[in-house]
Design a protein around this motif. Structure first.
Motif, PDB file in Angstrom:
ATOM      1  N   ASP A 162       0.824  -1.205   0.000  1.00  0.00           N
ATOM      2  CA  ASP A 162       0.000   0.000   0.000  1.00  0.00           C
ATOM      3  C   ASP A 162       0.860   1.258   0.000  1.00  0.00           C
ATOM      4  O   ASP A 162       0.580   2.221  -0.722  1.00  0.00           O
ATOM      5  CB  ASP A 162      -0.922   0.002   1.221  1.00  0.00           C
ATOM      6  CG  ASP A 162      -2.009  -1.054   1.137  1.00  0.00           C
ATOM      7  OD1 ASP A 162      -2.325  -1.493   0.014  1.00  0.00           O
ATOM      8  OD2 ASP A 162      -2.540  -1.450   2.196  1.00  0.00           O
ATOM      9  N   ALA A 163       1.904   1.276   0.827  1.00  0.00           N
ATOM     10  CA  ALA A 163       2.769   2.457   0.907  1.00  0.00           C
ATOM     11  C   ALA A 163       3.446   2.724  -0.440  1.00  0.00           C
ATOM     12  O   ALA A 163       3.543   3.876  -0.886  1.00  0.00           O
ATOM     13  CB  ALA A 163       3.820   2.274   2.001  1.00  0.00           C
ATOM     14  N   GLU A 164       3.904   1.658  -1.103  1.00  0.00           N
ATOM     15  CA  GLU A 164       4.530   1.824  -2.411  1.00  0.00           C
ATOM     16  C   GLU A 164       3.510   2.312  -3.436  1.00  0.00           C
ATOM     17  O   GLU A 164       3.839   3.118  -4.323  1.00  0.00           O
ATOM     18  CB  GLU A 164       5.140   0.497  -2.866  1.00  0.00           C
ATOM     19  CG  GLU A 164       6.354   0.062  -2.049  1.00  0.00           C
ATOM     20  CD  GLU A 164       6.805  -1.348  -2.389  1.00  0.00           C
ATOM     21  OE1 GLU A 164       6.112  -2.012  -3.203  1.00  0.00           O
ATOM     22  OE2 GLU A 164       7.818  -1.799  -1.844  1.00  0.00           O
ATOM     23  N   ALA A 165       2.275   1.827  -3.338  1.00  0.00           N
ATOM     24  CA  ALA A 165       1.230   2.255  -4.263  1.00  0.00           C
ATOM     25  C   ALA A 165       0.929   3.736  -4.101  1.00  0.00           C
ATOM     26  O   ALA A 165       0.767   4.460  -5.094  1.00  0.00           O
ATOM     27  CB  ALA A 165      -0.036   1.434  -4.033  1.00  0.00           C
ATOM     28  N   VAL A 166       0.854   4.204  -2.865  1.00  0.00           N
ATOM     29  CA  VAL A 166       0.591   5.620  -2.619  1.00  0.00           C
ATOM     30  C   VAL A 166       1.723   6.473  -3.194  1.00  0.00           C
ATOM     31  O   VAL A 166       1.486   7.504  -3.832  1.00  0.00           O
ATOM     32  CB  VAL A 166       0.420   5.875  -1.110  1.00  0.00           C
ATOM     33  CG1 VAL A 166       0.403   7.367  -0.806  1.00  0.00           C
ATOM     34  CG2 VAL A 166      -0.863   5.222  -0.603  1.00  0.00           C
ATOM     35  N   ALA A 167       2.963   6.035  -3.001  1.00  0.00           N
ATOM     36  CA  ALA A 167       4.111   6.780  -3.525  1.00  0.00           C
ATOM     37  C   ALA A 167       4.094   6.789  -5.050  1.00  0.00           C
ATOM     38  O   ALA A 167       4.346   7.820  -5.683  1.00  0.00           O
ATOM     39  CB  ALA A 167       5.409   6.167  -3.010  1.00  0.00           C
ATOM     40  N   ALA A 168       3.781   5.643  -5.657  1.00  0.00           N
ATOM     41  CA  ALA A 168       3.759   5.556  -7.115  1.00  0.00           C
ATOM     42  C   ALA A 168       2.650   6.416  -7.699  1.00  0.00           C
ATOM     43  O   ALA A 168       2.840   7.100  -8.706  1.00  0.00           O
ATOM     44  CB  ALA A 168       3.582   4.106  -7.545  1.00  0.00           C
ATOM     45  N   ALA A 169       1.491   6.402  -7.060  1.00  0.00           N
ATOM     46  CA  ALA A 169       0.373   7.207  -7.548  1.00  0.00           C
ATOM     47  C   ALA A 169       0.684   8.692  -7.438  1.00  0.00           C
ATOM     48  O   ALA A 169       0.379   9.470  -8.345  1.00  0.00           O
ATOM     49  CB  ALA A 169      -0.888   6.871  -6.760  1.00  0.00           C
ATOM     50  N   GLY A 170       1.308   9.090  -6.344  1.00  0.00           N
ATOM     51  CA  GLY A 170       1.677  10.486  -6.171  1.00  0.00           C
ATOM     52  C   GLY A 170       2.691  10.938  -7.195  1.00  0.00           C
ATOM     53  O   GLY A 170       2.598  12.039  -7.736  1.00  0.00           O
ATOM     54  N   ALA A 171       3.651  10.067  -7.507  1.00  0.00           N
ATOM     55  CA  ALA A 171       4.664  10.418  -8.494  1.00  0.00           C
ATOM     56  C   ALA A 171       4.044  10.564  -9.882  1.00  0.00           C
ATOM     57  O   ALA A 171       4.397  11.461 -10.644  1.00  0.00           O
ATOM     58  CB  ALA A 171       5.755   9.344  -8.511  1.00  0.00           C
ATOM     59  N   ALA A 172       3.091   9.682 -10.208  1.00  0.00           N
ATOM     60  CA  ALA A 172       2.443   9.751 -11.516  1.00  0.00           C
ATOM     61  C   ALA A 172       1.619  11.013 -11.664  1.00  0.00           C
ATOM     62  O   ALA A 172       1.526  11.594 -12.751  1.00  0.00           O
ATOM     63  CB  ALA A 172       1.556   8.524 -11.722  1.00  0.00           C
ATOM     64  N   ALA A 173       1.014  11.447 -10.555  1.00  0.00           N
ATOM     65  CA  ALA A 173       0.194  12.654 -10.594  1.00  0.00           C
ATOM     66  C   ALA A 173       1.032  13.918 -10.514  1.00  0.00           C
ATOM     67  O   ALA A 173       0.522  15.024 -10.717  1.00  0.00           O
ATOM     68  CB  ALA A 173      -0.821  12.635  -9.455  1.00  0.00           C
ATOM     69  N   GLY A 174       2.303  13.767 -10.157  1.00  0.00           N
ATOM     70  CA  GLY A 174       3.187  14.919 -10.063  1.00  0.00           C
ATOM     71  C   GLY A 174       3.103  15.638  -8.739  1.00  0.00           C
ATOM     72  O   GLY A 174       3.743  16.667  -8.531  1.00  0.00           O
TER      73      GLY A 174
END
Length: 601
Positions: free
Chosen positions: A578-590
């Motif tokens: 979950d933590a990695e998913a949140v980080a990945a989603a945030g990076a994709a959204a900028g």
């Protein structure tokens, strides 16, 4: 009930009506939170003749109420826990929804529960499902769904060829629903009875006044003391303008955001709610060999897993794992998807792979923790509880989608108990908007299908059935749009199973203000097409721009915002935790993902 539309004009009118409230002329009830519980509360209160307002920080059903298993069921597993009252209550609500309240939106579906042990399961499970059927019987009434039947191994293969079961199983019935559309129908029905409703209207503070010593919120009788909540300060997220909304009673129906809202109100006590993540995936119908209208239920190590027919897809889930990240944006991970596929493959002849997944979504179930309140300050009913967290402010949490109406009635009874002690819920006999079209006559169906223009645009019986199950009697509204503009009968580019008229109707009548509202919560493209709706954005933005007042620049920004959101979710699906998913989603959204969801946070 008048067929009240939700659109920018009616939303503005609702905000003006809410702003006109004052300490001398408050609402009877202000509801904070636009999920199924909050919408149900607004309808319940409005049907009693009370003055009602409901506000939601994002879109209707943005949170849990658009991300459920989409089942209306009695809860067969609760029989194992010997919670007979809860099952009986849920079965009654299931049958009311099927036959009276929303037969256009709630449809029967059968499930096969495969046996793991040929003798023990046939006796143990068979007796439980028999009791399930008995508890759903109503004296003098026709059954809402058929009774169960036991299947031998050959019968199981005939009924569901794609199921791998050497011992047969039991086939029983429950029901399914499009959860987001159902919630939106509740809001429209409440507005049709006079409620003022505004999505994208965030509570930023609560209004208070000091209660006199002899006030009903005084210390006598052990009641909660302190400043009385008299409404809320609400910000229009579309314009930034703020208004004060005054109310005799304010009800929090904010699910996993309950703790945050209680803290915002400076409540000395409150309900404790934990978030549990459940995810679902969809796969093409041809990947599992089975007839329409039949699903599977099976146990996994941590939860119950359903394989549910959903149009041209199968909806498979769910998981049950703790969620410790931002409750405003639950995400699906690779681990989640693998877990669901593993559970499904344990009972299927042909294994599913990640390549079969069309879409996915994650939702957070609000798990109610034990309630300590007693007396007039708390009301606990099995899985849900209503608690007075401050004078004039109550909160409801827990429960399940199926029993939303019971929860709503309890919440309103509790909130208005002093001012309207004899007030009673009237929603048991109140059909939702569109229920009048649940049984379209054969002659009317024939006339629709004989329409040359509609047939020329690919309208067949399957498309008509899909539209009737989404709009019921309000299908007439879509046909009126098409009469005025025949091109709206065309399939939507990028999502050809939908029509252009549905996109326009979402903005004109169903309260959609943004592309994500239209494509994910009105059309459900989040999990119905592989690209999650991206290919439909250009056509959809052109269709809604005149209704929502968008210029070219705003339309382009809506397309870009939607595309970024989809990309961020797809990035999350490649993460393991979950933590990695949140980080990945945030990076994709900028940028770190902004909290959105089903509450006025």
């Amino acid at each position: 009930m008048r067929p009240a539309p939700l659109n920018p004009l009616t939303r503005a009118a609702s905000l003006r009506a809410l702003a006109r409230t004052s300490p001398a002329t408050p609402l009877d009830v202000l509801v904070v939170g636009g999920g199924v519980t909050g919408a149900g509360i607004a309808l319940d209160a409005a049907s009693r003749g009370l003055s009602v307002g409901i506000v939601e920080a994002a879109d209707w059903a943005t949170g849990t109420s658009s991300r459920s298993s989409k089942l209306i069921h009695g809860g067969l597993r609760y029989l194992e826990m010997l919670d007979f009252p809860l099952v009986a209550e849920a079965l009654k609500e299931r049958d009311l929804l099927l036959t009276r309240i929303a037969p256009h939106l709630v449809k029967p579906v059968s499930f096969i529960l495969p046996f793991e042990n040929p003798l023990a399961d046939r006796v143990y499970v068979g007796s439980g499902v028999t009791l399930y059927d008995v508890m759903s019987a109503r004296v003098g009434q026709k059954r809402a769904v058929p009774t169960h039947r036991q299947l031998g191994a050959a019968q199981s293969r005939e009924r569901f060829p794609g199921l791998a079961t050497p011992y047969g199983g039991i086939e029983y019935y429950d029901a399914q629903v499009d959860d987001a559309r159902f919630t939106q129908a509740l809001v429209r029905s409440a507005v049709g009875l006079g409620a003022s409703a505004a999505n994208y209207a965030r509570v930023v503070d609560y209004l208070r006044e000091e209660a006199p010593a002899d006030d009903e919120a005084g210390a006598a009788g052990g009641r909660i003391t302190g400043a009385r909540v008299t409404g809320a300060r609400v910000r229009d997220e579309e314009t930034g303008a703020e208004i004060s909304v005054h109310a005799h009673a304010t009800i929090l129906a904010t699910g996993v955001w309950t703790g945050e809202q209680q803290a915002s109100a400076d409540a000395d006590t409150g309900l404790e709610v934990l978030a549990s993540k459940g995810i679902h995936v969809t796969v093409p119908r041809d990947r599992i060999d089975a007839p329409a209208g039949v699903g599977v239920i099976t146990r996994t190590e941590t939860s119950v897993l359903f394989i549910i027919p959903w149009g041209d897809l199968w909806l498979i889930g769910t998981t049950d794992t703790p969620w410790h990240e931002d409750v405003g944006r639950p995400l699906v991970t690779a681990t989640d998807i693998d877990r669901v596929l593993e559970g499904a493959n344990a009972v299927l002849e042909r294994p599913l792979t990640r390549a079969d997944v069309v879409g996915s979504f994650a939702g957070l179930r609000p798990l109610l923790q034990p309630v300590d309140g007693t007396g007039d300050s708390a009301r606990v009913s099995r899985e849900h509880a209503v608690l007075e967290v401050a004078p004039g402010l109550s909160a409801i949490a827990g429960g399940k989608f199926t029993t939303y109406r019971v929860m709503a009635a309890d919440a309103v009874d509790f909130a208005v108990r002093s001012r309207f002690p004899r007030s009673r819920s009237r929603t048991e006999d109140l059909p939702l908007l569109g229920a009048d079209g649940a049984q379209l006559s054969a002659s009317r169906r024939s006339l629709l299908l004989a329409n040359r223009d509609l047939r020329a645009h690919g309208w067949d019986e399957a498309r008509l059935d899909r539209l009737l199950s989404r709009y019921g009697g309000r299908l007439a509204d879509l046909l009126a749009l098409i009469d005025a503009e025949p091109a709206l009968a065309h399939p939507l580019p990028g999502a050809e199973h939908c029509t252009a008229a549905e996109v326009v109707y979402a903005a004109r009548a169903e309260g959609a203000l943004h592309l994500e509202d239209v494509l994910h919560r009105r059309l459900r493209l989040e999990f119905e097409v592989p690209d999650r709706g991206v290919a439909a954005t250009e056509a959809a933005s052109r269709l809604v721009a005149p209704v929502l007042g968008w210029g070219e620049e705003q339309a382009a920004e809506e397309v870009a915002r939607f595309t970024r959101e989809v990309e961020s979710r797809l990035r999350a699906e490649a993460a393991e935790t979950d933590a990695e998913a949140v980080a990945a989603a945030g990076a994709a959204a900028g940028t770190p993902a902004a909290a959105t969801g089903e509450a006025a946070r």
